[in-house]
Design a protein around this motif. Sequence first.
Motif, PDB file in Angstrom:
ATOM      1  N   ASN A 163       0.828  -1.201   0.000  1.00 21.98           N
ATOM      2  CA  ASN A 163       0.000   0.000   0.000  1.00 21.98           C
ATOM      3  C   ASN A 163       0.864   1.253   0.000  1.00 21.98           C
ATOM      4  OD1 ASN A 163      -2.368   1.410  -0.101  1.00 21.98           O
ATOM      5  ND2 ASN A 163      -2.809   1.216   2.080  1.00 21.98           N
ATOM      6  N   LYS A 164       1.930   1.247   0.783  1.00 19.55           N
ATOM      7  CA  LYS A 164       2.844   2.388   0.856  1.00 19.55           C
ATOM      8  C   LYS A 164       3.560   2.567  -0.479  1.00 19.55           C
ATOM      9  CE  LYS A 164       6.592   4.334   3.521  1.00 19.55           C
ATOM     10  NZ  LYS A 164       7.677   4.104   4.443  1.00 19.55           N
ATOM     11  N   LEU A 165       3.909   1.460  -1.113  1.00 16.59           N
ATOM     12  CA  LEU A 165       4.606   1.487  -2.390  1.00 16.59           C
ATOM     13  C   LEU A 165       3.780   2.222  -3.452  1.00 16.59           C
ATOM     14  CD1 LEU A 165       7.273   0.457  -3.495  1.00 16.59           C
ATOM     15  CD2 LEU A 165       6.132  -1.673  -4.106  1.00 16.59           C
ATOM     16  N   TYR A 166       2.485   2.072  -3.394  1.00 17.37           N
ATOM     17  CA  TYR A 166       1.590   2.753  -4.334  1.00 17.37           C
ATOM     18  C   TYR A 166       1.816   4.261  -4.291  1.00 17.37           C
ATOM     19  CZ  TYR A 166      -2.724   4.345  -6.568  1.00 17.37           C
ATOM     20  OH  TYR A 166      -3.641   4.968  -7.391  1.00 17.37           O
ATOM     21  N   ASP A 167       2.032   4.792  -3.092  1.00 12.75           N
ATOM     22  CA  ASP A 167       2.223   6.232  -2.917  1.00 12.75           C
ATOM     23  C   ASP A 167       3.657   6.693  -3.172  1.00 12.75           C
ATOM     24  OD1 ASP A 167      -0.458   6.635  -2.156  1.00 12.75           O
ATOM     25  OD2 ASP A 167       0.000   6.075  -0.083  1.00 12.75           O
ATOM     26  N   THR A 168       4.608   5.779  -3.088  1.00 12.66           N
ATOM     27  CA  THR A 168       6.010   6.198  -3.187  1.00 12.66           C
ATOM     28  C   THR A 168       6.690   5.818  -4.498  1.00 12.66           C
ATOM     29  OG1 THR A 168       6.741   4.199  -2.057  1.00 12.66           O
ATOM     30  CG2 THR A 168       6.349   6.160  -0.686  1.00 12.66           C
ATOM     31  N   ASP A 169       6.293   4.679  -5.097  1.00 15.40           N
ATOM     32  CA  ASP A 169       6.907   4.250  -6.363  1.00 15.40           C
ATOM     33  C   ASP A 169       5.873   3.475  -7.165  1.00 15.40           C
ATOM     34  OD1 ASP A 169       8.365   3.121  -8.469  1.00 15.40           O
ATOM     35  OD2 ASP A 169      10.151   2.854  -7.222  1.00 15.40           O
ATOM     36  N   TYR A 170       5.105   4.217  -7.946  1.00 14.57           N
ATOM     37  CA  TYR A 170       3.998   3.637  -8.689  1.00 14.57           C
ATOM     38  C   TYR A 170       4.451   2.494  -9.603  1.00 14.57           C
ATOM     39  CZ  TYR A 170       0.037   3.216 -11.859  1.00 14.57           C
ATOM     40  OH  TYR A 170      -1.005   2.732 -12.594  1.00 14.57           O
ATOM     41  N   GLY A 171       5.558   2.678 -10.310  1.00 17.69           N
ATOM     42  CA  GLY A 171       6.055   1.651 -11.220  1.00 17.69           C
ATOM     43  C   GLY A 171       6.379   0.357 -10.515  1.00 17.69           C
ATOM     44  N   LEU A 172       7.020   0.457  -9.361  1.00 16.31           N
ATOM     45  CA  LEU A 172       7.352  -0.727  -8.575  1.00 16.31           C
ATOM     46  C   LEU A 172       6.080  -1.374  -8.020  1.00 16.31           C
ATOM     47  CD1 LEU A 172       9.824  -2.325  -7.783  1.00 16.31           C
ATOM     48  CD2 LEU A 172      10.068  -0.872  -5.765  1.00 16.31           C
TER      49      LEU A 172
END
Length: 153
Positions: free
Chosen positions: A6-15
């Motif tokens: 969920n955090k990744l969605y906000d910090t690194d969309y591609g990843l």
Amino acid sequence: MSPNTNKLYDTDYGLWLASQIDSLKSHQWDNLDIDNLIEELEGLNRSNENALESYLVVILTHLLKWEYQLKARSRSWQGSILNGRKRIARLCKQQPSLKLRVSDLVPEAYTDAIEIATLETRLPADVFPTKCSYSADQILDFEFLPADEELPY
């Protein structure tokens, strides 16, 4: 789903996207970020509709200019009409249900087209019909151009 996803969605969309694709491919349903996936899928659908409407505006603008400015007609206008039609055809090939949306999108696209045609032709807005006189089939027809009648403008 892990909190990191969920955090990744906000910090690194591609990843985030790559991790969601991997999770889907490997059937790891618990790793899916369902809420954000839903949001992205809805956005993708809106994006395709927005593209369709944008192409409709371009086609309608040039059809109006073609019909109401006979002496200024150009191959460039024909090229823009053809390009818009080809783009819509491609979109509808990828997503056939979009073709069903054309008639619904025409009224708003036509309003925008009148504004643009008025600006580009310097003709008053009331020269153009308030309602679109082209059918959805005509708008998408690769051969259709408005009649060659001589107008007083």
